[in-house]
Motif scaffolding. Structure first.
Motif, PDB file in Angstrom:
ATOM      1  N   SER A 165       0.862  -1.200  -0.164  1.00  0.00           N
ATOM      2  CA  SER A 165       0.039  -0.388   0.011  1.00  0.00           C
ATOM      3  C   SER A 165       0.969   1.129  -0.066  1.00  0.00           C
ATOM      4  CB  SER A 165      -0.927   0.045   1.233  1.00  0.00           C
ATOM      5  OG  SER A 165      -0.290   0.205   2.135  1.00  0.00           O
ATOM      6  N   THR A 166       0.145   2.446  -0.399  1.00  0.00           N
ATOM      7  CA  THR A 166       0.988   3.689  -0.264  1.00  0.00           C
ATOM      8  C   THR A 166      -0.017   4.841  -0.088  1.00  0.00           C
ATOM      9  OG1 THR A 166       2.495   5.096  -1.277  1.00  0.00           O
ATOM     10  CG2 THR A 166       0.895   4.020  -2.750  1.00  0.00           C
ATOM     11  N   VAL A 167       0.349   5.898   0.424  1.00  0.00           N
ATOM     12  CA  VAL A 167      -0.725   7.007   0.662  1.00  0.00           C
ATOM     13  C   VAL A 167       0.028   8.517  -0.162  1.00  0.00           C
ATOM     14  CG1 VAL A 167      -1.533   6.128   2.840  1.00  0.00           C
ATOM     15  CG2 VAL A 167       0.546   7.595   2.776  1.00  0.00           C
ATOM     16  N   THR A 168      -1.066   9.144  -0.437  1.00  0.00           N
ATOM     17  CA  THR A 168      -0.528  10.643  -0.942  1.00  0.00           C
ATOM     18  C   THR A 168      -1.241  11.405   0.033  1.00  0.00           C
ATOM     19  OG1 THR A 168      -2.817  10.765  -1.991  1.00  0.00           O
ATOM     20  CG2 THR A 168      -1.087   9.651  -3.256  1.00  0.00           C
ATOM     21  N   ASP A 169      -1.173  12.801  -0.233  1.00  0.00           N
ATOM     22  CA  ASP A 169      -1.696  13.770   0.691  1.00  0.00           C
ATOM     23  C   ASP A 169      -2.972  13.331   1.383  1.00  0.00           C
ATOM     24  OD1 ASP A 169       0.699  14.944   0.733  1.00  0.00           O
ATOM     25  OD2 ASP A 169      -0.025  16.357  -0.830  1.00  0.00           O
ATOM     26  N   ASP A 170      -4.021  12.797   0.665  1.00  0.00           N
ATOM     27  CA  ASP A 170      -5.359  12.752   0.988  1.00  0.00           C
ATOM     28  C   ASP A 170      -5.900  11.186   0.359  1.00  0.00           C
ATOM     29  OD1 ASP A 170      -5.451  13.112  -1.828  1.00  0.00           O
ATOM     30  OD2 ASP A 170      -6.853  14.752  -1.530  1.00  0.00           O
ATOM     31  N   SER A 171      -5.195  10.338   0.177  1.00  0.00           N
ATOM     32  CA  SER A 171      -5.549   9.243  -0.636  1.00  0.00           C
ATOM     33  C   SER A 171      -4.784   7.946  -0.224  1.00  0.00           C
ATOM     34  CB  SER A 171      -5.481   9.307  -2.049  1.00  0.00           C
ATOM     35  OG  SER A 171      -6.439  10.347  -2.445  1.00  0.00           O
ATOM     36  N   LYS A 172      -5.218   6.855  -0.346  1.00  0.00           N
ATOM     37  CA  LYS A 172      -4.782   5.370  -0.014  1.00  0.00           C
ATOM     38  C   LYS A 172      -4.864   4.794  -1.284  1.00  0.00           C
ATOM     39  CE  LYS A 172      -4.857   3.626   4.101  1.00  0.00           C
ATOM     40  NZ  LYS A 172      -5.425   2.776   5.043  1.00  0.00           N
ATOM     41  N   ILE A 173      -3.577   3.807  -1.509  1.00  0.00           N
ATOM     42  CA  ILE A 173      -3.852   3.005  -2.759  1.00  0.00           C
ATOM     43  C   ILE A 173      -3.150   1.684  -2.075  1.00  0.00           C
ATOM     44  CG2 ILE A 173      -3.018   2.569  -5.057  1.00  0.00           C
ATOM     45  CD1 ILE A 173      -2.299   5.601  -4.988  1.00  0.00           C
ATOM     46  N   VAL A 174      -4.254   0.631  -2.216  1.00  0.00           N
ATOM     47  CA  VAL A 174      -3.712  -0.650  -1.823  1.00  0.00           C
ATOM     48  C   VAL A 174      -3.965  -1.694  -3.114  1.00  0.00           C
ATOM     49  CG1 VAL A 174      -4.226  -0.345   0.607  1.00  0.00           C
ATOM     50  CG2 VAL A 174      -6.024  -1.283  -1.081  1.00  0.00           C
ATOM     51  N   TRP A 175      -3.072  -2.699  -3.242  1.00  0.00           N
ATOM     52  CA  TRP A 175      -3.420  -3.812  -4.407  1.00  0.00           C
ATOM     53  C   TRP A 175      -2.828  -5.150  -3.799  1.00  0.00           C
ATOM     54  CZ3 TRP A 175       0.004   0.586  -4.226  1.00  0.00           C
ATOM     55  CH2 TRP A 175       1.237   0.378  -4.026  1.00  0.00           C
ATOM     56  N   LYS A 176      -3.194  -6.032  -4.688  1.00  0.00           N
ATOM     57  CA  LYS A 176      -2.765  -7.392  -4.384  1.00  0.00           C
ATOM     58  C   LYS A 176      -3.068  -8.354  -5.505  1.00  0.00           C
ATOM     59  CE  LYS A 176      -3.776 -11.224  -1.012  1.00  0.00           C
ATOM     60  NZ  LYS A 176      -4.328 -11.404   0.379  1.00  0.00           N
TER      61      LYS A 176
END
Length: 367
Positions: free
Chosen positions: A12-23
């Protein structure tokens, strides 16, 4: 891709206001989810991704997802999953919490005991041990075998029925992700009255038309009971005890039976300034704030907890200018309660405890 080439797993990773996850799954499908960063544990986004995969398995079968022979053909086939995935994404607009808490939503009524006998008789006629009665997308009663399905399967079947356009009857092939991911069952549904459907899981027989002819014979006498249970919505429960007037809503989960009961109108429709969608959003956000940080639950990955804790938290609360929340563990039950801001903070524990026991001790609430 950069991480994989250096033998590192990035989840996962985050930006200033978002989160991104993957699998990645089965070395054939990679799912990527992008959402507003709510500062909740990653287990909840991973849970969402897991449900998206399970929806594809439910409607396409594990082999078709695992061994994609033609990508363009798969893109067309997977469109059948979009209504369920859309419902999963738009869950904040729904008075259901099943996919969030990994337990199927139920509706509790004093009529449930009598309706159980109607359902058992109809399931016997369908030659199926798997049957349930759904009211407004929530399970009112079900056969013992239906309750033996995994929490994921219970949630998915309810979500599938709710995501379809209402009609008098259906016959849909489904693959149960845990019980039978490669051999389909037939999910047959019959509308008894508006927002009330009876569902059975069958093999090759009986036929839909054959069973349609039996619906009236088995369910005609239950019409008054069905009208009564419809009146329980949107409170979703009817108990003899009176709940505290400060209570604005709650989510009650049984982690052993995989059932949950939720209500944002515990006293019927009221004139509190917190609107319906706000109560839903607060309860769902509070659950995600607590689970993975303080409590563990049926959500996979929520059991790790913060490393600095040397004890198991049993209670936690939150206070704001507009509302207060309290969560309590009483295994196998968990309750997440929403209160008016006027409630004294010191009183929340005792009131939450009384609410929990009033609900689980009532004969109409079978959690």
């Amino acid at each position: 891709m950069f991480a994989n080439s250096h033998d590192v797993q990035l989840v996962s990773t985050v930006t200033d206001d978002s989160k991104i996850v993957w699998k990645s799954f089965y070395d054939s499908v990679t799912l990527i989810a992008v959402a507003e960063d709510d500062h909740a544990d990653d287990c909840h986004m991973m849970n969402f991704i897991g449900y998206v995969l399970s929806i594809m398995v439910l409607l396409l079968g594990r082999e078709d997802v695992k061994a994609i022979k033609n990508v363009e053909r798969f893109k067309k086939d997977v469109r059948v999953c979009f209504p369920m995935i859309d419902r999963l994404i738009e869950r904040c607009d729904l008075l259901t919490f099943g996919d969030t808490v990994n337990a199927v939503d139920t509706i509790a009524s004093s009529e449930n005991t009598v309706l159980q006998s109607f359902l058992d008789a109809f399931a016997d006629c369908a030659a199926s041990p798997y049957g349930c009665l759904m009211v407004h997308g929530k399970v009112a009663v079900a056969t013992r075998k239906w309750w033996s399905l995994t929490s994921e399967e219970l949630v998915l079947l309810s979500m599938l029925v709710s995501s379809l356009t209402q009609c008098s009857s259906r016959d849909i092939p489904v693959f149960l992700p845990n019980l039978s991911p490669e051999v389909p069952h037939r999910l047959m549904t019959f509308q008894l009255t508006r927002n009330v459907e009876v569902c059975v899981l069958c093999g090759p027989s009986p036929g839909l038309t054959e069973l349609e002819e039996e619906v009236g014979r088995f369910w005609r006498a239950s019409y008054d009971l069905l009208r009564s249970i419809l009146l329980v919505h949107p409170t979703n429960f009817s108990i003899s005890s009176t709940l505290d007037t400060s209570l604005l809503g709650f989510v009650l989960v049984n982690t052993e039976t995989n059932r949950c009961l939720c209500s944002i109108f515990p006293h019927g429709n009221d004139d509190d300034p917190l609107e319906e969608h706000e109560r839903r959003h607060i309860l769902r956000s509070y659950y995600k704030h607590v689970v993975g940080n303080f409590f563990s639950s049926k959500v996979e990955g929520s059991g790790k907890g913060p490393s600095e804790f040397t004890h198991v938290a049993m209670d936690t609360y939150l206070t704001t200018d507009t509302h207060k929340c309290y969560a309590m563990l009483s295994p196998p039950h968990q309750i997440y309660a929403l209160y008016k801001p006027s409630i004294p903070t010191f009183a929340m524990r005792s009131i939450t405890e009384k609410t929990l026991f009033a609900l689980i001790k009532d004969k109409g609430v079978q959690l």
